[in-house]
Scaffold this motif. Structure first.
Motif, PDB file in Angstrom:
ATOM      1  N   ASN A 148      16.904 -44.219  13.203  1.00  0.00           N
ATOM      2  CA  ASN A 148      17.135 -42.814  12.873  1.00  0.00           C
ATOM      3  C   ASN A 148      15.899 -42.180  12.242  1.00  0.00           C
ATOM      4  OD1 ASN A 148      19.075 -40.671  12.976  1.00  0.00           O
ATOM      5  ND2 ASN A 148      19.250 -40.766  10.753  1.00  0.00           N
ATOM      6  N   GLN A 163      22.352 -43.218  20.384  1.00  0.00           N
ATOM      7  CA  GLN A 163      23.362 -43.167  19.326  1.00  0.00           C
ATOM      8  C   GLN A 163      22.776 -43.383  17.934  1.00  0.00           C
ATOM      9  OE1 GLN A 163      23.735 -44.688  22.207  1.00  0.00           O
ATOM     10  NE2 GLN A 163      25.654 -44.035  23.133  1.00  0.00           N
ATOM     11  N   ALA A 166      21.854 -40.263  14.915  1.00  0.00           N
ATOM     12  CA  ALA A 166      23.305 -40.106  14.817  1.00  0.00           C
ATOM     13  C   ALA A 166      23.776 -38.706  14.475  1.00  0.00           C
ATOM     14  CB  ALA A 166      23.857 -41.092  13.784  1.00  0.00           C
ATOM     15  N   THR A 167      22.882 -37.802  14.075  1.00  0.00           N
ATOM     16  CA  THR A 167      23.305 -36.442  13.711  1.00  0.00           C
ATOM     17  C   THR A 167      22.573 -35.387  14.521  1.00  0.00           C
ATOM     18  OG1 THR A 167      21.639 -36.246  11.950  1.00  0.00           O
ATOM     19  CG2 THR A 167      23.774 -37.199  11.353  1.00  0.00           C
ATOM     20  N   TYR A 216      33.026 -31.331  15.034  1.00  0.00           N
ATOM     21  CA  TYR A 216      31.947 -31.311  14.042  1.00  0.00           C
ATOM     22  C   TYR A 216      31.333 -29.913  13.933  1.00  0.00           C
ATOM     23  CZ  TYR A 216      28.353 -33.552  11.121  1.00  0.00           C
ATOM     24  OH  TYR A 216      27.558 -33.944  10.063  1.00  0.00           O
ATOM     25  N   ILE A 293      28.349 -42.152   7.683  1.00  0.00           N
ATOM     26  CA  ILE A 293      27.735 -43.111   8.597  1.00  0.00           C
ATOM     27  C   ILE A 293      26.946 -44.115   7.769  1.00  0.00           C
ATOM     28  CG2 ILE A 293      26.227 -43.414  10.602  1.00  0.00           C
ATOM     29  CD1 ILE A 293      26.682 -40.441  11.229  1.00  0.00           C
ATOM     30  N   SER A 320      30.322 -45.502  12.125  1.00  0.00           N
ATOM     31  CA  SER A 320      30.281 -44.039  12.111  1.00  0.00           C
ATOM     32  C   SER A 320      31.685 -43.468  11.979  1.00  0.00           C
ATOM     33  CB  SER A 320      29.644 -43.509  13.406  1.00  0.00           C
ATOM     34  OG  SER A 320      28.359 -44.067  13.610  1.00  0.00           O
ATOM     35  N   TYR A 322      33.041 -39.721  12.027  1.00  0.00           N
ATOM     36  CA  TYR A 322      32.834 -38.285  12.186  1.00  0.00           C
ATOM     37  C   TYR A 322      34.138 -37.503  11.996  1.00  0.00           C
ATOM     38  CZ  TYR A 322      28.390 -39.482  14.554  1.00  0.00           C
ATOM     39  OH  TYR A 322      27.140 -39.972  14.877  1.00  0.00           O
ATOM     40  N   TYR A 331      28.363 -39.460  20.791  1.00  0.00           N
ATOM     41  CA  TYR A 331      28.754 -39.758  19.431  1.00  0.00           C
ATOM     42  C   TYR A 331      30.262 -39.838  19.280  1.00  0.00           C
ATOM     43  CZ  TYR A 331      23.985 -38.184  19.117  1.00  0.00           C
ATOM     44  OH  TYR A 331      22.648 -38.044  19.339  1.00  0.00           O
ATOM     45  N   THR A 333      33.574 -41.503  16.353  1.00  0.00           N
ATOM     46  CA  THR A 333      34.033 -42.351  15.261  1.00  0.00           C
ATOM     47  C   THR A 333      34.277 -43.756  15.802  1.00  0.00           C
ATOM     48  OG1 THR A 333      35.014 -40.530  14.023  1.00  0.00           O
ATOM     49  CG2 THR A 333      35.906 -42.727  13.625  1.00  0.00           C
ATOM     50  N   HIS A 363      29.101 -49.719  21.985  1.00  0.00           N
ATOM     51  CA  HIS A 363      29.643 -48.756  21.028  1.00  0.00           C
ATOM     52  C   HIS A 363      31.131 -48.604  21.293  1.00  0.00           C
ATOM     53  CE1 HIS A 363      28.414 -44.956  18.569  1.00  0.00           C
ATOM     54  NE2 HIS A 363      29.609 -45.395  18.216  1.00  0.00           N
ATOM     55  N   TYR A 365      34.849 -46.804  20.257  1.00  0.00           N
ATOM     56  CA  TYR A 365      35.328 -45.526  19.738  1.00  0.00           C
ATOM     57  C   TYR A 365      36.814 -45.612  19.428  1.00  0.00           C
ATOM     58  CZ  TYR A 365      31.015 -43.864  21.953  1.00  0.00           C
ATOM     59  OH  TYR A 365      29.710 -43.681  22.326  1.00  0.00           O
TER      60      TYR A 365
END
Length: 415
Positions: A148, A163, A166-167, A216, A293, A320, A322, A331, A333, A363, A365
């Motif tokens: 990041n 990913q 992340a923001t 978001y 996160i 994560s 969110y 992205y 959760t 990843h 979810y």
């Protein structure tokens, strides 16, 4: 449509001789303009460009039902970064450029949104003693993980793991926040902490629906008092050689130039950054959902003997949240595990060196039962370290009905 594959591979091999002439084995730190005799007052300028040819191995069609071209070109990055000191106690940095200029984002007169330069970073910082610095502005002192905070100058893989930024576009401007930061070190422990304003605008422009999943855009709907601030931090312990933390950009591969083994932990918090609608269709009731996160990662880079060979390895676990069942673009959760490893073959440091690598990420979810997986297999050819290199990569991404396969060739030079 199979011809472009051997053509891309052929270009990768044929271009080596041409690109070597453009390299600079004697590169010693870029363009630095000394403003006094001892060089303590200076202006440094760095410029880089990454140009890609991407071959999509899968058929796709436009809105009119016409088959899209499998081979496309992309000006992935064109950037200029400048920083200056006229006193050892303070520094200013400016970074601008553009990203991903393609046939879809080109504009007839160069005035369209996709053609525009914009500021990636603009910040000022002040020394608080020998090892600690405070600053503020549009900055890249991010939390969460090494990726990041990844530099785009020296990535080992062709690009960053998506990913891990992340923001990006959710609470920030292209992975940069507007705020204040504190960074420094205590012996072998380096740190960076930041308090920022969350962006009012966001890529997630969806409307929260009654009883539905999180969206978001809490700052836009709840206001700055409730959802206006974000908090981030990253701490990494340098067991072997000490990495520089003069700038926030983390190195992707040292090609054996250092013996580095770091373990890091980081976080990002955005109170009420997301919203859900707990009301009804007749009477909506927006409630904030906290975004949090956390990640732990490890980075290893070391030479293997005296012959120029080296290994680079990285691994990260990221959790994560969110908001309730959040899923948008890349992205969501859930949790992510990602890693990559590369090996530089032995060779003369002033001649072309090769580095095969492999990357893999998975990843999960909360919103769906399926996992997203990405696999990358590539080869770097370094003509002058990261200053002049070619990268050839095959990438596969699987998620739900998506099974995307791409072969890319990238040329990069930075000075």
């Amino acid at each position: 449509m199979k011809k472009p594959i051997p053509i891309l591979i052929g270009l990768f091999l044929v271009s080596l001789q041409f690109m070597y002439a453009q390299g600079s084995p004697d590169y010693t730190g870029g363009l630095k303009f000394k403003l006094n005799e001892d060089g303590s007052k200076y202006l440094r300028v760095i410029s880089w460009a990454q140009i890609q040819a991407n071959y999509n191995m899968d058929e796709s069609f436009d809105a009119n039902g016409n088959e899209n071209s499998n081979l496309n070109f992309n000006l992935r990055r064109a950037r200029i970064l400048m920083f200056a000191q006229i006193n050892k106690d303070f520094l200013i940095l400016t970074h601008f450029g553009l990203n991903s200029l393609t046939s879809s984002t080109l504009s007839p007169t160069g005035k369209g949104d996709g053609s525009q330069l914009f500021f990636h970073d603009v910040w000022a910082q002040y020394n608080l003693g020998t090892d600690h610095v405070a600053g503020g502005g549009l900055h890249y002192f991010n939390g969460i993980s090494r990726l990041n905070n990844q530099s785009t100058l020296n990535m080992m893989t062709m690009d960053n793991n998506r990913q891990s930024w992340a923001t990006i576009g959710l609470s920030d401007q292209f992975a940069r926040h507007l705020g204040i930061f504190l960074k420094g070190k205590f012996n072998k422990l380096q740190y960076r902490l930041a308090i920022n304003d969350a962006s009012v605008s966001t890529l997630d422009s969806r409307t929260a629906v009654s009883g539905g999943d999180a969206v978001y855009n809490g700052r836009a709907n709840l206001g700055s008092k409730e959802a206006g601030k974000t908090y981030a931090g990253y701490f990494d312990y340098n067991f072997l050689d000490q990495e520089s933390n003069f700038l926030p950009y983390k190195v992707g591969s040292y090609l054996g130039g250092k013996k580095v083994f770091n373990i890091g932990v980081g976080f990002f918090l955005h109170p009420k950054g997301s919203i859900i609608d707990s009301g009804t269709l007749v009477a909506p009731n927006l409630e904030g959902e906290n975004v949090s996160i956390f990640a732990v990662d490890a980075f290893y880079d070391t030479p293997l003997g005296e012959d120029g060979s080296a290994i680079t390895a990285y691994a990260v676990y990221q959790n994560s949240d969110y908001g309730k069942n959040y899923l948008f673009s890349a992205y969501g959760t859930g949790s992510m595990v990602y890693g990559h490893v590369g090996y530089v073959f032995k060779g003369d440091l002033n001649k072309t060196r090769y580095q095969p690598y492999v990357s893999y990420g998975t990843h999960s979810y909360d919103a769906v039962n399926d996992n997203r997986s990405t696999l990358g297999i590539g080869m770097n050819a370094y003509m002058s370290g990261h200053n002049s290199k070619l990268t050839l990569e095959y990438k596969n991404q699987q998620f739900g009905t998506i099974d995307a396969n791409t072969i890319s060739l990238q040329a990069m030079i930075y000075l």
